[in-house]
Design a protein around this motif. Structure first.
Motif, short mmCIF file in Angstrom:
data_model
loop_
_atom_site.label_atom_id
_atom_site.label_comp_id
_atom_site.label_asym_id
_atom_site.label_seq_id
_atom_site.Cartn_x
_atom_site.Cartn_y
_atom_site.Cartn_z
N UNK A 162 8.63 0.12 -3.28
CA UNK A 162 8.46 -0.76 -2.13
C UNK A 162 8.33 -2.22 -2.57
N UNK A 163 7.67 -2.44 -3.73
CA UNK A 163 7.53 -3.83 -4.21
C UNK A 163 8.89 -4.38 -4.67
N UNK A 164 9.64 -3.56 -5.41
CA UNK A 164 10.96 -4.03 -5.87
C UNK A 164 11.87 -4.27 -4.66
N UNK B 274 0.83 -1.21 0.00
CA UNK B 274 0.00 0.00 0.00
C UNK B 274 0.87 1.26 0.00
N UNK B 275 0.37 2.27 -0.75
CA UNK B 275 0.99 3.61 -0.74
C UNK B 275 -0.11 4.58 -0.35
N UNK B 276 0.18 5.50 0.55
CA UNK B 276 -0.79 6.52 0.96
C UNK B 276 -1.34 7.23 -0.28
N UNK B 277 -2.65 7.41 -0.33
CA UNK B 277 -3.27 7.88 -1.58
C UNK B 277 -2.74 9.23 -2.07
N UNK C 59 1.35 7.37 -7.62
CA UNK C 59 1.75 7.83 -8.96
C UNK C 59 3.13 8.46 -8.99
N UNK C 60 3.93 8.25 -7.94
CA UNK C 60 5.28 8.85 -7.88
C UNK C 60 6.36 7.76 -7.75
N UNK C 61 6.06 6.55 -8.20
CA UNK C 61 7.00 5.43 -8.21
C UNK C 61 7.18 4.74 -6.86
N UNK C 62 6.43 5.18 -5.85
CA UNK C 62 6.66 4.59 -4.52
C UNK C 62 6.13 3.16 -4.43
N UNK C 63 5.05 2.87 -5.17
CA UNK C 63 4.54 1.49 -5.22
C UNK C 63 5.61 0.57 -5.81
#
Ligand SMILES: CC(=O)SCCNC(=O)CCNC(=O)[C@H](O)C(C)(C)COP(=O)(O)OP(=O)(O)OC[C@H]1O[C@@H](n2cnc3c(N)ncnc32)[C@H](O)[C@@H]1OP(=O)(O)O
Length: 198
Positions: A147-149, A133-136, A140-144
């Motif tokens: 964290x997954x990578x 999860x990324x805070x809404x 859209x700033x590559x954080x998803x």
């Protein structure tokens, strides 16, 4: 004496779920994910951002509120959080990883790697990606991707022979860009639910 007590209490709060040094060993060039601009766990692109293991003190940094953007969390008390943190740490195999906005001391992203110990494949290890999860307001700033990578490379670094995930259909493309594949004839997730009447 009093100082020492305070020091210990603080030390306990900043306690990590797993050793943060492991994250320094991750080689982002091994991932098929494309980052523009280039970022990584050690260098997330902003000096106010840090990628690190979950800490005991993250109850006060909005960790549960962040998870509630993924699914229902419930009213978890500090004691319940603390006990669960202790159990995860003692059992081993839980790599809850977070992104913090250090300007406001709030967690803005999270993903978990859990590691299953196996007998098959020569006593192998299998990783599972959970609770991404990324805070809404930060999406859209590559954080998803970041964290997954991070947790996917962590699984490889820790010796897993594969990493699996379950997701909604609309996220298949997202995960494909990060190296996950639908395997023909072998991509079904089935559940038996014990938490609702049939
Ligand atoms: C295994 C699991 O835990 S599955 C559960 C996943 N979590 C959720 O669904 C919780 C709610 N959603 C979120 O928290 C976020 O939308 C996330 C984690 C899915 C993505 O986080 P973001 O920070 O927005 O992702 P990021 O900016 O890295 O986006 C990467 C790419 O995926 C795409 N993408 C992101 N979210 C979605 C989506 N919901 N549907 C389709 N595409 C998406 C983006 O457009 C982007 O594409 P680009 O690289 O071509 O521009």
């Amino acid at each position: 004496m009093g100082m020492e007590k305070n020091g210990n209490a603080e030390g306990k709060l900043s306690e990590y779920l797993y050793p943060p040094e492991i994250l320094k060993r991750l080689d982002f060039s091994k991932s098929p994910a494309k980052f523009h601009p280039k970022i990584s766990a050690v260098d997330p692109g902003e000096d106010w951002m840090i990628v690190r293991p979950l800490q005991r003190s993250d109850y006060d940094k909005g960790f549960l509120q962040l998870l509630s953007q993924l699914t229902s969390v419930g009213n978890i008390t500090r004691k319940q959080y603390d006990d669960r943190f202790t159990k995860m740490k003692h059992s081993g195999g839980y790599y809850v990883t977070v992104i913090e906005d250090t300007r406001i001391n709030k967690l803005i992203g999270a993903a978990t790697l859990t590691i299953e110990q196996k007998f098959i494949h020569n006593c192998s290890l299998r990783g599972r990606l959970e609770d991404v999860v990324v805070n809404d307001t930060y999406r859209g700033k590559q954080l998803g991707k970041l964290i997954v990578v991070t947790v996917s490379l962590l699984a490889q670094e820790l010796g897993c022979y594969k990493m699996s995930l379950d997701c909604k259909d609309k996220l298949i493309k997202f995960y494909e860009t990060l190296g996950y594949k639908m395997e023909p004839g072998n991509s079904n997730a089935m559940n038996m639910r014990f938490d609702e009447p049939s």
